[in-house]
Scaffold this active site. Structure first.
Site, PDB file in Angstrom:
ATOM      1  N   GLU A 104     -34.493  14.957   1.908  1.00 40.47           N
ATOM      2  CA  GLU A 104     -34.241  15.526   0.572  1.00 40.47           C
ATOM      3  C   GLU A 104     -35.523  15.539  -0.252  1.00 40.47           C
ATOM      4  OE1 GLU A 104     -32.729  17.185  -1.456  1.00 40.47           O
ATOM      5  OE2 GLU A 104     -30.581  16.779  -1.599  1.00 40.47           O
ATOM      6  N   ASP A 108     -31.472  12.097  -7.764  1.00 35.93           N
ATOM      7  CA  ASP A 108     -31.401  11.927  -9.219  1.00 35.93           C
ATOM      8  C   ASP A 108     -30.158  11.082  -9.535  1.00 35.93           C
ATOM      9  OD1 ASP A 108     -32.100  12.413 -11.879  1.00 35.93           O
ATOM     10  OD2 ASP A 108     -31.066  14.317 -11.975  1.00 35.93           O
TER      11      ASP A 108
HETATM   12  P1  IMP Z   1     -28.439  14.568  -7.685  1.00 35.20           P
HETATM   13  O1  IMP Z   1     -27.142  14.956  -7.025  1.00 35.20           O
HETATM   14  O2  IMP Z   1     -28.244  14.383  -9.163  1.00 35.20           O
HETATM   15  O3  IMP Z   1     -29.090  13.375  -7.051  1.00 35.20           O
HETATM   16  O4  IMP Z   1     -29.362  15.850  -7.630  1.00 35.20           O
HETATM   17  C1  IMP Z   1     -30.340  16.088  -6.751  1.00 35.20           C
HETATM   18  C2  IMP Z   1     -30.793  17.538  -6.932  1.00 35.20           C
HETATM   19  O5  IMP Z   1     -31.076  17.854  -8.314  1.00 35.20           O
HETATM   20  C3  IMP Z   1     -32.107  17.739  -6.213  1.00 35.20           C
HETATM   21  O6  IMP Z   1     -31.922  18.090  -4.868  1.00 35.20           O
HETATM   22  C4  IMP Z   1     -32.775  18.821  -7.041  1.00 35.20           C
HETATM   23  O7  IMP Z   1     -32.365  20.098  -6.595  1.00 35.20           O
HETATM   24  C5  IMP Z   1     -32.262  18.625  -8.447  1.00 35.20           C
HETATM   25  N1  IMP Z   1     -33.240  17.881  -9.288  1.00 35.20           N
HETATM   26  C6  IMP Z   1     -33.044  16.658  -9.854  1.00 35.20           C
HETATM   27  N2  IMP Z   1     -34.125  16.259 -10.537  1.00 35.20           N
HETATM   28  C7  IMP Z   1     -35.047  17.260 -10.421  1.00 35.20           C
HETATM   29  C8  IMP Z   1     -36.415  17.422 -10.917  1.00 35.20           C
HETATM   30  O8  IMP Z   1     -37.003  16.565 -11.603  1.00 35.20           O
HETATM   31  N3  IMP Z   1     -37.037  18.579 -10.570  1.00 35.20           N
HETATM   32  C9  IMP Z   1     -36.449  19.554  -9.807  1.00 35.20           C
HETATM   33  N4  IMP Z   1     -35.187  19.430  -9.322  1.00 35.20           N
HETATM   34  C10 IMP Z   1     -34.488  18.296  -9.622  1.00 35.20           C
END
Ligand code: IMP
Length: 181
Positions: A104, A108
């Site tokens: 990945e 986040d």
């Molecule tokens: P999670 O499900 O919240 O962990 O989201 C992960 C996804 O959010 C990643 O695969 C990215 O596509 C997007 N994302 C989260 N933070 C960022 C960032 O700082 N820059 C660009 N994309 C992000």
């Protein structure tokens, strides 16, 4: 020299340089090589953001028996009228008994990672490991902790080295951080 970068009206400054990134890619690749010794793992690169990290990590790991596939989450309207359901597309038909390494770009909230791992586990792989370029531990909503992390970073918006803003700037060799965060 002015290192500031304007993208879609937002200002970014350099955060992680190409050399630092490559150094950590090498470290994570070494950990994977050690942990997967004697196995024929299947790497799953999560599109789009992880494509550059995956290419570097896959080559750096130097496991000749390793395979790679490219997966993506697609949202579609479920059969029930409420909400959208996410599904992994591009997954090889049979992953039973395989040693899986998810690659990945960034973890986040951890929601995507949690969902992906539970989907994969239903298909009876031998093991599932999770490698991420970036981890924002303070943003976690799930307590999910990746097995391999190149960089732990504060909860700020990041671009470059595969990560985008509205589809742009994935080409940047360095990683930049938004100054408005
Ligand atoms: P999670 O499900 O919240 O962990 O989201 C992960 C996804 O959010 C990643 O695969 C990215 O596509 C997007 N994302 C989260 N933070 C960022 C960032 O700082 N820059 C660009 N994309 C992000």
């Amino acid at each position: 020299m002015d290192n500031k970068l304007k993208v879609n009206g937002l200002t970014f400054v350099p955060f992680l340089r190409e050399e630092q990134i490559q150094e950590q890619v090498k470290r994570v690749a070494g950990e994977l090589r050690r942990d997967l010794e004697g196995k024929s793992p299947l790497f799953l690169c999560v599109l789009n953001g992880a494509f550059i990290f995956a290419a570097d990590l896959f080559r750096e790991a130097g496991i000749n028996d390793a395979e790679i596939a490219f997966v993506k989450y697609s949202s579609y309207q479920g059969t029930q009228s409420t909400g959208t359901v996410k599904q992994i597309i591009g997954l090889p038909e049979n992953i039973e008994g395989r040693d899986i390494v998810i690659i990945e770009d960034i973890v986040d909230t951890g929601l995507t990672a949690d969902r992906m791992i539970s989907d994969l586990k239903k298909r009876n792989p031998a093991s599932v490991r999770f490698a991420t370029l970036l981890h924002k531990p303070e943003s976690s909503k799930t307590g999910f902790v990746p097995d391999y992390v190149a960089f732990s970073i504060p909860p700020k918006f990041i671009i470059g080295y595969g990560l985008d803003l509205d589809g742009k700037v994935r080409n940047l060799r360095d990683i930049y951080v938004n100054t408005e965060d």
